[in-house]
Design a protein around this motif. Structure first.
Motif, mmCIF file in Angstrom:
data_model
loop_
_atom_site.group_PDB
_atom_site.id
_atom_site.type_symbol
_atom_site.label_atom_id
_atom_site.label_comp_id
_atom_site.label_asym_id
_atom_site.label_seq_id
_atom_site.Cartn_x
_atom_site.Cartn_y
_atom_site.Cartn_z
ATOM 1 N N ALA A 71 35.462 -29.647 15.930
ATOM 2 C CA ALA A 71 34.129 -29.059 16.243
ATOM 3 C C ALA A 71 33.207 -29.770 16.186
ATOM 4 C CB ALA A 71 33.982 -27.927 15.511
ATOM 5 N N VAL A 72 33.051 -31.029 16.769
ATOM 6 C CA VAL A 72 31.967 -32.137 16.797
ATOM 7 C C VAL A 72 31.260 -32.441 18.100
ATOM 8 C CG1 VAL A 72 31.724 -34.572 16.399
ATOM 9 C CG2 VAL A 72 33.275 -33.204 15.171
ATOM 10 N N GLY A 73 29.869 -32.308 18.128
ATOM 11 C CA GLY A 73 29.058 -32.501 19.004
ATOM 12 C C GLY A 73 28.394 -31.353 19.850
ATOM 13 N N TYR A 74 27.381 -31.516 20.458
ATOM 14 C CA TYR A 74 26.706 -30.279 21.058
ATOM 15 C C TYR A 74 27.296 -29.990 22.227
ATOM 16 C CZ TYR A 74 22.859 -27.349 22.936
ATOM 17 O OH TYR A 74 22.203 -26.247 23.438
ATOM 18 N N GLU A 78 29.086 -26.739 23.733
ATOM 19 C CA GLU A 78 28.982 -26.034 24.877
ATOM 20 C C GLU A 78 30.021 -25.774 25.785
ATOM 21 O OE1 GLU A 78 24.356 -26.628 26.394
ATOM 22 O OE2 GLU A 78 25.584 -28.377 26.628
ATOM 23 N N ILE A 79 30.745 -26.753 25.819
ATOM 24 C CA ILE A 79 32.139 -26.725 26.693
ATOM 25 C C ILE A 79 33.056 -25.977 26.320
ATOM 26 C CG2 ILE A 79 34.034 -27.966 27.893
ATOM 27 C CD1 ILE A 79 32.048 -30.653 27.803
ATOM 28 N N THR A 80 33.434 -25.841 25.185
ATOM 29 C CA THR A 80 34.382 -24.904 24.380
ATOM 30 C C THR A 80 33.930 -23.634 24.525
ATOM 31 O OG1 THR A 80 34.809 -26.816 22.700
ATOM 32 C CG2 THR A 80 35.710 -24.632 22.368
ATOM 33 N N ALA A 81 32.685 -23.246 24.352
ATOM 34 C CA ALA A 81 32.227 -21.900 24.557
ATOM 35 C C ALA A 81 32.397 -21.670 25.917
ATOM 36 C CB ALA A 81 30.669 -21.832 23.960
ATOM 37 N N THR A 82 32.122 -22.285 26.914
ATOM 38 C CA THR A 82 32.209 -22.051 28.213
ATOM 39 C C THR A 82 33.637 -21.673 28.860
ATOM 40 O OG1 THR A 82 30.152 -23.330 28.753
ATOM 41 C CG2 THR A 82 31.599 -22.882 30.688
ATOM 42 N N ASN A 83 34.325 -22.368 28.128
ATOM 43 C CA ASN A 83 35.847 -22.029 28.446
ATOM 44 C C ASN A 83 36.063 -20.866 27.910
ATOM 45 O OD1 ASN A 83 35.952 -24.381 29.887
ATOM 46 N ND2 ASN A 83 36.971 -25.766 27.929
ATOM 47 N N ALA A 84 35.670 -20.441 26.605
ATOM 48 C CA ALA A 84 36.014 -19.308 25.937
ATOM 49 C C ALA A 84 35.603 -18.189 26.743
ATOM 50 C CB ALA A 84 35.548 -19.192 24.635
ATOM 51 N N ILE A 85 34.292 -18.064 27.417
ATOM 52 C CA ILE A 85 33.698 -17.451 27.993
ATOM 53 C C ILE A 85 34.534 -16.931 29.307
ATOM 54 C CG2 ILE A 85 31.654 -16.542 29.533
ATOM 55 C CD1 ILE A 85 30.146 -18.222 27.180
ATOM 56 N N ALA A 112 25.893 -29.597 15.230
ATOM 57 C CA ALA A 112 25.706 -29.746 16.483
ATOM 58 C C ALA A 112 26.411 -28.898 17.217
ATOM 59 C CB ALA A 112 25.778 -31.283 17.166
ATOM 60 N N TRP A 113 27.912 -29.109 17.163
ATOM 61 C CA TRP A 113 28.985 -28.173 17.756
ATOM 62 C C TRP A 113 28.637 -26.875 17.739
ATOM 63 C CZ3 TRP A 113 32.498 -24.397 17.447
ATOM 64 C CH2 TRP A 113 33.478 -24.493 18.483
#
Length: 217
Positions: A71-74, A78-85, A112-113
């Motif tokens: 869980a590193v980097g802003y 964002e990308i991980t959250a977008t995939n979860a959504i 940041a993550w």
């Protein structure tokens, strides 16, 4: 006093046999933590058949996303959250539901993550959350720094704590006091995985605040 609700989570899909095992050995859970997608040798992803089975048995679903190993980097947050959504929508999970990022204690984690995850969720209608270990690993420091850097983290992030691990119990013998470990800063800690890796069935046991329970699916 916090009003708590007892339930379980599992990496395995909720088959009729697993359901029967849990009910017979531990009691009927009010909710079941399950993963949104399949990760080979780690977790079975939710299916429509499983969702229907849980709903038919009047068990709420606690959605978890785990397709990441750090869980590193802003931007990565964002990308991980977008995939979860995306997967939450694919499965028909309604907006207003809490979605948990599965952050293990051995992950590399930075603040940041966490901010990226929170910001990506903000316009989605879903609620951002973190399964975490505030005792071991880097989450405590990262989260408290994110709280300092971005007020939205403090206001919106709900935490599901993996500590302390008191041991698996039945529903009847669940802890009477809601006492999850918390970060060293202000945080909404509404979940506690107090028992892991039951021998009788492949599940963990949990207590959550009723406020969290009401916003599960």
């Amino acid at each position: 006093m916090v009003r708590t609700v007892w339930g379980v989570d599992s990496a395995s899909a909720v088959s009729p046999s697993l359901f029967e095992c849990v009910v017979n050995q531990f009691g009927k859970p009010e909710y079941w933590g399950r993963y949104l997608t399949t990760v080979e040798n780690v977790s079975d992803g939710l299916t429509q058949e499983e969702i229907q089975f849980l709903q038919d048995n009047r068990i709420k679903i606690m959605p978890i996303y785990n397709v990441f190993r750090e869980a590193v980097g802003y931007r990565q947050g964002e990308i991980t959250a977008t995939n979860a959504i995306f997967h939450a929508r694919r499965l028909g999970i309604p907006t207003g539901t809490f979605i948990f990022a599965n952050i293990e204690h051995f992950f590399m984690i930075d603040e940041a993550w966490l901010r990226g995850w929170i910001d990506a969720f903000y316009p989605s209608g879903f609620k951002p959350d973190f399964y975490n270990d505030p005792v071991r690993g880097q989450f405590n420091e990262a989260f408290c720094q994110a709280v300092i850097n971005h007020k939205r983290v403090k206001e919106q992030a709900v935490l599901w704590s993996a500590e302390p691990e008191n041991g698996v119990t039945t529903k009847q013998n669940r802890p009477r006091t809601f006492a999850p470990a918390t970060p060293d800063c202000d945080a909404l800690v509404w979940g506690w995985q107090y028992g892991r890796d039951a021998e009788e069935c492949p599940i963990d046991t949990n207590l959550i605040d009723r406020k969290l329970y009401e916003s599960l699916w």
